[in-house]
Design a protein around this motif. Structure first.
Motif, mmCIF file in Angstrom:
data_model
loop_
_atom_site.group_PDB
_atom_site.id
_atom_site.type_symbol
_atom_site.label_atom_id
_atom_site.label_comp_id
_atom_site.label_asym_id
_atom_site.label_seq_id
_atom_site.Cartn_x
_atom_site.Cartn_y
_atom_site.Cartn_z
ATOM 1 N N VAL A 134 -2.296 10.259 -21.104
ATOM 2 C CA VAL A 134 -3.345 10.686 -20.184
ATOM 3 C C VAL A 134 -4.680 10.573 -20.907
ATOM 4 N N PRO A 135 -5.552 9.640 -20.497
ATOM 5 C CA PRO A 135 -6.819 9.442 -21.213
ATOM 6 C C PRO A 135 -7.742 10.649 -21.107
ATOM 7 N N THR A 141 0.832 -1.203 0.000
ATOM 8 C CA THR A 141 0.000 0.000 0.000
ATOM 9 C C THR A 141 0.865 1.250 0.000
ATOM 10 N N GLY A 142 1.913 1.253 0.812
ATOM 11 C CA GLY A 142 2.809 2.402 0.861
ATOM 12 C C GLY A 142 3.526 2.629 -0.462
ATOM 13 N N ILE A 143 3.931 1.531 -1.120
ATOM 14 C CA ILE A 143 4.596 1.634 -2.425
ATOM 15 C C ILE A 143 3.637 2.218 -3.457
ATOM 16 N N ARG A 144 2.386 1.740 -3.434
ATOM 17 C CA ARG A 144 1.380 2.283 -4.359
ATOM 18 C C ARG A 144 1.127 3.755 -4.104
ATOM 19 N N ASP A 145 0.946 4.115 -2.834
ATOM 20 C CA ASP A 145 0.605 5.490 -2.493
ATOM 21 C C ASP A 145 1.688 6.461 -2.959
ATOM 22 N N ARG A 146 2.953 6.093 -2.715
ATOM 23 C CA ARG A 146 4.050 6.980 -3.104
ATOM 24 C C ARG A 146 4.095 7.127 -4.624
ATOM 25 N N ALA A 147 3.910 6.037 -5.341
ATOM 26 C CA ALA A 147 3.910 6.107 -6.803
ATOM 27 C C ALA A 147 2.748 6.953 -7.307
ATOM 28 N N LEU A 148 1.609 6.855 -6.648
ATOM 29 C CA LEU A 148 0.415 7.575 -7.099
ATOM 30 C C LEU A 148 0.601 9.080 -6.980
ATOM 31 N N TRP A 149 0.993 9.559 -5.775
ATOM 32 C CA TRP A 149 1.065 11.017 -5.657
ATOM 33 C C TRP A 149 2.277 11.605 -6.351
ATOM 34 N N LEU A 150 3.344 10.827 -6.525
ATOM 35 C CA LEU A 150 4.468 11.329 -7.300
ATOM 36 C C LEU A 150 4.120 11.380 -8.790
ATOM 37 N N MET A 151 3.346 10.387 -9.272
ATOM 38 C CA MET A 151 2.896 10.425 -10.659
ATOM 39 C C MET A 151 1.942 11.601 -10.866
ATOM 40 N N ALA A 152 1.027 11.799 -9.909
ATOM 41 C CA ALA A 152 0.092 12.930 -10.009
ATOM 42 C C ALA A 152 0.855 14.246 -10.106
ATOM 43 N N PHE A 153 1.910 14.388 -9.304
ATOM 44 C CA PHE A 153 2.723 15.603 -9.334
ATOM 45 C C PHE A 153 3.481 15.686 -10.654
ATOM 46 N N ALA A 168 -3.675 1.419 -13.822
ATOM 47 C CA ALA A 168 -2.342 1.630 -13.251
ATOM 48 C C ALA A 168 -2.367 1.635 -11.734
ATOM 49 N N PHE A 169 -3.440 2.169 -11.153
ATOM 50 C CA PHE A 169 -3.528 2.268 -9.691
ATOM 51 C C PHE A 169 -4.827 1.609 -9.230
ATOM 52 N N ARG A 170 -4.687 0.674 -8.283
ATOM 53 C CA ARG A 170 -5.814 -0.175 -7.892
ATOM 54 C C ARG A 170 -5.963 -0.228 -6.376
ATOM 55 N N PRO A 171 -7.173 -0.552 -5.921
ATOM 56 C CA PRO A 171 -7.372 -0.679 -4.469
ATOM 57 C C PRO A 171 -6.637 -1.892 -3.913
ATOM 58 N N MET A 173 3.033 14.447 -13.601
ATOM 59 C CA MET A 173 2.248 14.659 -14.821
ATOM 60 C C MET A 173 1.328 15.868 -14.714
ATOM 61 N N ALA A 174 1.345 16.551 -13.549
ATOM 62 C CA ALA A 174 0.438 17.682 -13.302
ATOM 63 C C ALA A 174 -0.996 17.252 -13.565
ATOM 64 N N GLY A 175 -1.346 16.072 -13.057
ATOM 65 C CA GLY A 175 -2.624 15.477 -13.395
ATOM 66 C C GLY A 175 -3.741 15.764 -12.422
ATOM 67 N N ARG A 176 -4.950 15.821 -12.960
ATOM 68 C CA ARG A 176 -6.149 15.840 -12.136
ATOM 69 C C ARG A 176 -6.332 14.451 -11.524
ATOM 70 N N SER A 177 -7.045 14.385 -10.399
ATOM 71 C CA SER A 177 -7.261 13.084 -9.763
ATOM 72 C C SER A 177 -8.020 12.141 -10.685
ATOM 73 N N SER A 178 -8.947 12.681 -11.461
ATOM 74 C CA SER A 178 -9.706 11.845 -12.397
ATOM 75 C C SER A 178 -8.792 11.283 -13.488
ATOM 76 N N GLU A 179 -7.756 12.043 -13.866
ATOM 77 C CA GLU A 179 -6.816 11.567 -14.885
ATOM 78 C C GLU A 179 -5.894 10.493 -14.310
ATOM 79 N N VAL A 180 -5.447 10.682 -13.084
ATOM 80 C CA VAL A 180 -4.603 9.675 -12.439
ATOM 81 C C VAL A 180 -5.383 8.360 -12.297
ATOM 82 N N ALA A 181 -6.662 8.471 -11.924
ATOM 83 C CA ALA A 181 -7.501 7.278 -11.775
ATOM 84 C C ALA A 181 -7.698 6.556 -13.098
#
Length: 338
Positions: free
Chosen positions: A204-205, A164-176, A245-248, A178-186
Protein backbone atom coordinates in the motif's frame (compact mmCIF):
# COMPACT_ATOMS: atom_id res chain seq x y z
CA UNK A 1 -36.98 79.32 -7.99
CA UNK A 2 -33.81 78.36 -9.76
CA UNK A 3 -34.22 75.24 -11.81
CA UNK A 4 -31.63 72.54 -11.26
CA UNK A 5 -29.93 71.66 -14.46
CA UNK A 6 -29.20 67.96 -14.98
CA UNK A 7 -25.67 66.89 -14.24
CA UNK A 8 -23.46 67.05 -17.26
CA UNK A 9 -20.33 64.99 -16.87
CA UNK A 10 -17.13 66.55 -18.00
CA UNK A 11 -14.97 64.99 -20.59
CA UNK A 12 -13.80 61.47 -19.81
CA UNK A 13 -10.65 61.46 -17.67
CA UNK A 14 -7.43 60.84 -19.43
CA UNK A 15 -5.84 57.42 -19.16
CA UNK A 16 -3.63 56.97 -16.12
CA UNK A 17 0.03 57.70 -16.66
CA UNK A 18 2.58 54.93 -15.97
CA UNK A 19 3.57 56.35 -12.57
CA UNK A 20 -0.06 56.37 -11.39
CA UNK A 21 -0.61 52.84 -12.66
CA UNK A 22 2.48 51.69 -10.76
CA UNK A 23 1.23 53.24 -7.50
CA UNK A 24 -2.25 51.71 -7.97
CA UNK A 25 -0.72 48.29 -8.66
CA UNK A 26 1.40 48.56 -5.53
CA UNK A 27 -1.69 49.50 -3.49
CA UNK A 28 -3.59 46.51 -4.90
CA UNK A 29 -0.72 44.21 -3.91
CA UNK A 30 -0.51 45.76 -0.44
CA UNK A 31 -4.25 45.31 0.01
CA UNK A 32 -4.06 41.61 -0.89
CA UNK A 33 -1.14 41.09 1.49
CA UNK A 34 -2.97 42.88 4.30
CA UNK A 35 -6.18 40.90 3.80
CA UNK A 36 -4.18 37.67 3.73
CA UNK A 37 -2.33 38.64 6.91
CA UNK A 38 -5.55 39.27 8.88
CA UNK A 39 -7.34 36.22 7.53
CA UNK A 40 -7.61 33.54 10.26
CA UNK A 41 -5.33 30.52 9.87
CA UNK A 42 -8.22 28.07 9.93
CA UNK A 43 -9.82 29.98 7.06
CA UNK A 44 -6.58 29.73 5.07
CA UNK A 45 -6.43 25.99 5.71
CA UNK A 46 -10.06 25.68 4.66
CA UNK A 47 -9.40 27.52 1.40
CA UNK A 48 -6.40 25.25 0.74
CA UNK A 49 -8.62 22.18 1.22
CA UNK A 50 -11.24 23.71 -1.08
CA UNK A 51 -8.64 24.15 -3.79
CA UNK A 52 -7.42 20.57 -3.40
CA UNK A 53 -11.01 19.41 -3.96
CA UNK A 54 -11.15 21.66 -7.02
CA UNK A 55 -8.02 19.89 -8.32
CA UNK A 56 -9.60 16.49 -7.60
CA UNK A 57 -12.77 17.53 -9.42
CA UNK A 58 -10.72 18.50 -12.48
CA UNK A 59 -8.99 15.11 -12.41
CA UNK A 60 -12.38 13.37 -12.22
CA UNK A 61 -13.63 15.52 -15.10
CA UNK A 62 -10.57 14.68 -17.21
CA UNK A 63 -11.24 10.96 -16.77
CA UNK A 64 -14.67 11.40 -18.31
CA UNK A 65 -13.92 13.92 -21.06
CA UNK A 66 -10.44 12.80 -22.02
CA UNK A 67 -9.22 16.38 -21.66
CA UNK A 68 -7.58 18.12 -18.70
CA UNK A 69 -8.94 21.63 -18.19
CA UNK A 70 -6.69 24.23 -16.55
CA UNK A 71 -7.47 24.90 -12.90
CA UNK A 72 -7.89 28.56 -13.83
CA UNK A 73 -11.03 27.68 -15.80
CA UNK A 74 -13.43 28.93 -13.12
CA UNK A 75 -16.54 29.39 -15.23
CA UNK A 76 -20.29 29.01 -14.93
CA UNK A 77 -20.07 25.48 -16.32
CA UNK A 78 -17.17 24.30 -14.16
CA UNK A 79 -18.49 25.84 -10.93
CA UNK A 80 -21.96 24.34 -11.39
CA UNK A 81 -20.31 21.02 -12.27
CA UNK A 82 -18.25 21.32 -9.08
CA UNK A 83 -21.44 21.75 -7.04
CA UNK A 84 -23.04 18.67 -8.66
CA UNK A 85 -19.84 16.63 -8.14
CA UNK A 86 -19.60 17.59 -4.48
CA UNK A 87 -23.27 16.66 -4.02
CA UNK A 88 -23.45 13.39 -5.95
CA UNK A 89 -19.90 12.01 -5.75
CA UNK A 90 -18.46 13.39 -2.51
CA UNK A 91 -21.88 13.41 -0.75
CA UNK A 92 -20.99 16.75 0.80
CA UNK A 93 -23.44 18.64 2.99
CA UNK A 94 -24.96 21.74 1.33
CA UNK A 95 -23.38 24.14 3.84
CA UNK A 96 -20.02 22.58 3.10
CA UNK A 97 -20.57 23.03 -0.63
CA UNK A 98 -21.40 26.69 -0.05
CA UNK A 99 -18.06 27.17 1.72
CA UNK A 100 -16.23 25.33 -1.08
CA UNK A 101 -17.63 27.74 -3.67
CA UNK A 102 -16.27 30.66 -1.66
CA UNK A 103 -12.90 28.99 -1.11
CA UNK A 104 -12.36 28.25 -4.80
CA UNK A 105 -13.49 31.72 -5.83
CA UNK A 106 -11.26 33.53 -3.32
CA UNK A 107 -8.23 31.37 -4.14
CA UNK A 108 -8.68 31.82 -7.89
CA UNK A 109 -9.02 35.58 -7.59
CA UNK A 110 -5.92 35.71 -5.39
CA UNK A 111 -4.06 34.04 -8.28
CA UNK A 112 -5.27 36.73 -10.67
CA UNK A 113 -8.10 34.73 -12.23
CA UNK A 114 -11.17 36.74 -13.17
CA UNK A 115 -14.15 34.78 -11.85
CA UNK A 116 -17.37 36.04 -13.49
CA UNK A 117 -20.15 37.04 -11.14
CA UNK A 118 -22.50 34.99 -13.30
CA UNK A 119 -20.45 31.87 -12.44
CA UNK A 120 -20.82 32.21 -8.67
CA UNK A 121 -24.49 33.16 -9.01
CA UNK A 122 -25.14 30.04 -11.11
CA UNK A 123 -23.29 27.85 -8.62
CA UNK A 124 -25.40 29.10 -5.73
CA UNK A 125 -28.54 28.75 -7.80
CA UNK A 126 -27.64 25.07 -8.28
CA UNK A 127 -27.01 24.84 -4.54
CA UNK A 128 -30.30 26.40 -3.47
CA UNK A 129 -32.56 23.29 -3.76
CA UNK A 130 -29.95 21.23 -1.90
CA UNK A 131 -30.22 23.58 1.08
CA UNK A 132 -33.92 22.69 1.33
CA UNK A 133 -33.35 18.91 1.35
CA UNK A 134 -33.40 17.47 4.91
CA UNK A 135 -31.52 14.31 3.89
CA UNK A 136 -28.70 16.32 2.36
CA UNK A 137 -28.57 18.67 5.34
CA UNK A 138 -28.07 15.63 7.57
CA UNK A 139 -24.91 14.62 5.72
CA UNK A 140 -21.72 14.73 7.68
CA UNK A 141 -23.52 14.15 10.97
CA UNK A 142 -22.79 10.46 11.12
CA UNK A 143 -20.35 7.80 9.97
CA UNK A 144 -20.54 6.09 6.61
CA UNK A 145 -22.37 2.74 6.97
CA UNK A 146 -20.01 -0.22 7.28
CA UNK A 147 -20.32 -2.73 4.45
CA UNK A 148 -21.41 -6.23 5.45
CA UNK A 149 -20.64 -9.62 3.91
CA UNK A 150 -24.25 -9.92 2.83
CA UNK A 151 -24.03 -6.60 0.99
CA UNK A 152 -20.81 -7.69 -0.72
CA UNK A 153 -22.64 -10.80 -1.97
CA UNK A 154 -25.50 -8.68 -3.28
CA UNK A 155 -23.06 -6.41 -5.09
CA UNK A 156 -21.25 -9.40 -6.58
CA UNK A 157 -24.54 -10.86 -7.80
CA UNK A 158 -25.44 -7.57 -9.49
CA UNK A 159 -22.05 -6.97 -11.13
CA UNK A 160 -22.20 -7.17 -14.95
CA UNK A 161 -20.00 -9.69 -16.79
CA UNK A 162 -18.30 -6.92 -18.80
CA UNK A 163 -14.72 -5.71 -18.33
CA UNK A 164 -16.10 -2.80 -16.31
CA UNK A 165 -18.03 -5.16 -14.06
CA UNK A 166 -14.94 -7.35 -13.53
CA UNK A 167 -12.89 -4.27 -12.60
CA UNK A 168 -15.55 -2.90 -10.27
CA UNK A 169 -15.90 -6.15 -8.34
CA UNK A 170 -12.13 -6.49 -7.97
CA UNK A 171 -11.84 -2.87 -6.83
CA UNK A 172 -14.36 -2.91 -4.00
CA UNK A 173 -13.37 -6.38 -2.84
CA UNK A 174 -9.72 -5.27 -2.75
CA UNK A 175 -10.73 -2.11 -0.87
CA UNK A 176 -12.55 -4.28 1.67
CA UNK A 177 -9.85 -6.95 1.90
CA UNK A 178 -7.04 -4.46 2.53
CA UNK A 179 -9.17 -2.12 4.70
CA UNK A 180 -7.98 0.59 2.36
CA UNK A 181 -8.80 4.24 1.95
CA UNK A 182 -10.02 5.19 -1.52
CA UNK A 183 -6.83 7.18 -2.07
CA UNK A 184 -4.79 4.05 -1.24
CA UNK A 185 -6.80 1.85 -3.60
CA UNK A 186 -6.29 4.45 -6.35
CA UNK A 187 -2.54 4.42 -5.71
CA UNK A 188 -2.11 0.63 -5.93
CA UNK A 189 0.34 -0.62 -8.56
CA UNK A 190 0.06 -3.92 -10.40
CA UNK A 191 3.64 -4.90 -9.57
CA UNK A 192 2.97 -4.10 -5.91
CA UNK A 193 0.39 -6.90 -5.64
CA UNK A 194 2.10 -10.29 -5.44
CA UNK A 195 0.47 -13.72 -5.39
CA UNK A 196 1.70 -16.01 -2.59
CA UNK A 197 0.49 -19.32 -1.22
CA UNK A 198 -2.30 -18.00 1.01
CA UNK A 199 -3.35 -14.99 -1.04
CA UNK A 200 -1.89 -11.60 -1.94
CA UNK A 201 0.95 -9.57 -0.52
CA UNK A 202 -0.16 -6.00 -1.20
CA UNK A 203 2.14 -2.99 -0.98
CA UNK A 204 0.00 0.00 0.00
CA UNK A 205 1.82 3.16 -1.17
CA UNK A 206 2.20 6.25 0.98
CA UNK A 207 -0.62 8.74 0.36
CA UNK A 208 -1.36 12.10 1.99
CA UNK A 209 1.70 11.82 4.20
CA UNK A 210 0.67 8.46 5.66
CA UNK A 211 3.35 5.76 5.84
CA UNK A 212 3.35 2.95 3.29
CA UNK A 213 2.50 -0.51 4.59
CA UNK A 214 2.29 -4.13 3.46
CA UNK A 215 -0.95 -6.02 4.00
CA UNK A 216 -1.99 -9.61 3.47
CA UNK A 217 -5.23 -10.27 1.64
CA UNK A 218 -6.17 -13.93 2.11
CA UNK A 219 -8.24 -16.16 -0.16
CA UNK A 220 -11.92 -16.08 0.75
CA UNK A 221 -14.09 -19.15 1.20
CA UNK A 222 -16.78 -17.70 -1.07
CA UNK A 223 -15.59 -17.41 -4.71
CA UNK A 224 -18.08 -14.60 -5.33
CA UNK A 225 -16.58 -12.33 -2.68
CA UNK A 226 -12.97 -13.54 -2.66
CA UNK A 227 -10.71 -10.52 -3.27
CA UNK A 228 -7.82 -12.71 -4.45
CA UNK A 229 -9.82 -14.45 -7.18
CA UNK A 230 -11.45 -11.14 -8.16
CA UNK A 231 -8.04 -9.45 -8.54
CA UNK A 232 -6.56 -12.31 -10.58
CA UNK A 233 -9.61 -12.33 -12.86
CA UNK A 234 -9.36 -8.56 -13.42
CA UNK A 235 -5.60 -8.66 -13.95
CA UNK A 236 -5.93 -11.37 -16.61
CA UNK A 237 -8.94 -9.75 -18.32
CA UNK A 238 -7.21 -6.36 -18.53
CA UNK A 239 -3.81 -7.83 -19.44
CA UNK A 240 -2.09 -5.97 -16.63
CA UNK A 241 1.63 -6.45 -16.09
CA UNK A 242 2.65 -3.15 -14.51
CA UNK A 243 1.36 0.38 -13.92
CA UNK A 244 -1.80 1.37 -12.04
CA UNK A 245 -3.83 -1.55 -10.68
CA UNK A 246 -7.22 0.05 -11.36
CA UNK A 247 -7.84 2.15 -14.46
CA UNK A 248 -10.69 3.95 -16.20
CA UNK A 249 -12.61 2.18 -18.96
CA UNK A 250 -14.28 4.17 -21.74
CA UNK A 251 -17.90 3.71 -22.78
CA UNK A 252 -16.53 1.70 -25.71
CA UNK A 253 -14.68 -0.68 -23.39
CA UNK A 254 -11.22 0.77 -24.01
CA UNK A 255 -8.85 0.48 -21.05
CA UNK A 256 -7.03 3.63 -19.98
CA UNK A 257 -3.36 3.83 -19.03
CA UNK A 258 -3.65 6.21 -16.07
CA UNK A 259 -4.93 5.15 -12.67
CA UNK A 260 -8.34 5.97 -11.28
CA UNK A 261 -8.59 8.86 -8.84
CA UNK A 262 -9.76 8.42 -5.25
CA UNK A 263 -13.12 9.94 -6.17
CA UNK A 264 -13.36 7.56 -9.13
CA UNK A 265 -12.90 4.61 -6.77
CA UNK A 266 -15.55 5.98 -4.42
CA UNK A 267 -17.96 6.46 -7.30
CA UNK A 268 -17.51 2.83 -8.40
CA UNK A 269 -18.29 1.58 -4.89
CA UNK A 270 -21.40 3.76 -4.54
CA UNK A 271 -22.59 2.86 -8.04
CA UNK A 272 -22.11 -0.86 -7.41
CA UNK A 273 -24.13 -0.66 -4.19
CA UNK A 274 -26.88 1.26 -5.95
CA UNK A 275 -26.96 -1.29 -8.78
CA UNK A 276 -27.41 -4.05 -6.20
CA UNK A 277 -30.43 -2.22 -4.76
CA UNK A 278 -28.95 -1.82 -1.29
CA UNK A 279 -31.07 0.16 1.13
CA UNK A 280 -28.06 2.24 2.23
CA UNK A 281 -25.59 4.24 0.18
CA UNK A 282 -22.12 2.79 0.60
CA UNK A 283 -19.05 4.97 0.17
CA UNK A 284 -15.35 4.30 -0.12
CA UNK A 285 -15.04 4.41 3.65
CA UNK A 286 -17.75 1.75 3.99
CA UNK A 287 -15.30 -0.88 2.75
CA UNK A 288 -12.67 0.16 5.28
CA UNK A 289 -15.01 0.29 8.27
CA UNK A 290 -16.74 -2.87 7.07
CA UNK A 291 -13.50 -4.84 7.13
CA UNK A 292 -12.63 -3.68 10.65
CA UNK A 293 -16.07 -4.55 11.98
CA UNK A 294 -16.21 -7.92 10.20
CA UNK A 295 -12.68 -8.93 11.20
CA UNK A 296 -13.34 -8.07 14.83
CA UNK A 297 -16.60 -10.02 14.88
CA UNK A 298 -14.65 -12.98 13.45
CA UNK A 299 -12.36 -12.82 16.49
CA UNK A 300 -9.29 -11.23 14.89
CA UNK A 301 -6.84 -9.51 17.24
CA UNK A 302 -6.84 -5.73 17.49
CA UNK A 303 -3.17 -5.36 16.53
CA UNK A 304 -3.68 -7.49 13.42
CA UNK A 305 -6.65 -5.40 12.33
CA UNK A 306 -4.74 -2.15 12.93
CA UNK A 307 -1.79 -3.42 10.90
CA UNK A 308 -4.18 -4.05 8.01
CA UNK A 309 -5.99 -0.71 8.20
CA UNK A 310 -2.99 1.43 9.10
CA UNK A 311 -4.66 3.05 12.10
CA UNK A 312 -2.50 4.41 14.91
CA UNK A 313 -2.63 2.57 18.24
CA UNK A 314 -4.44 5.48 19.89
CA UNK A 315 -6.83 6.22 17.01
CA UNK A 316 -10.28 7.06 18.46
CA UNK A 317 -11.85 6.21 15.10
CA UNK A 318 -10.39 2.69 15.17
CA UNK A 319 -11.46 2.04 18.74
CA UNK A 320 -14.91 3.33 17.89
CA UNK A 321 -15.19 0.61 15.24
CA UNK A 322 -13.96 -2.01 17.72
CA UNK A 323 -16.51 -0.95 20.33
CA UNK A 324 -19.25 -1.10 17.73
CA UNK A 325 -18.19 -4.59 16.64
CA UNK A 326 -18.07 -5.75 20.29
CA UNK A 327 -21.43 -4.22 21.19
CA UNK A 328 -23.23 -7.59 21.36
CA UNK A 329 -20.28 -9.59 22.64
CA UNK A 330 -21.19 -10.51 26.21
CA UNK A 331 -23.72 -7.67 26.28
CA UNK A 332 -24.45 -6.39 29.79
CA UNK A 333 -28.15 -7.23 29.46
CA UNK A 334 -27.55 -10.75 28.13
CA UNK A 335 -28.17 -13.83 30.28
CA UNK A 336 -28.81 -11.93 33.51
CA UNK A 337 -32.05 -13.70 34.28
CA UNK A 338 -34.54 -11.36 32.64
Amino acid sequence: MTELAPYQPSAAPAAYDPATLAVLAAMEQAAEEHLDAIRPENTKRGYANDWRLWEEFHGWLAERTGHQLPLTAVTKGTLVGFVVWLDTIKLAAPNSIDRRITGVTVTARAEGVEVPKAATEAARKALKPLLADPDRLARGRGKAPAATLQQLQQMADAAPASLTGIRDRALWLMAFGMAGRSSEVAALRTDGIGLVGKGLDVHVPSVKGLPARKVRVAYGKNPDTCPVRAWLTWKAAAGLTDGPAFRPISVHGQLGTDGLTASGCQEIISRSAERAGLAVRLTGHSMRSGFITTARQAGKREEKIRAQSGHAANSPVFWGYIQEADAWTDAASEDIGL
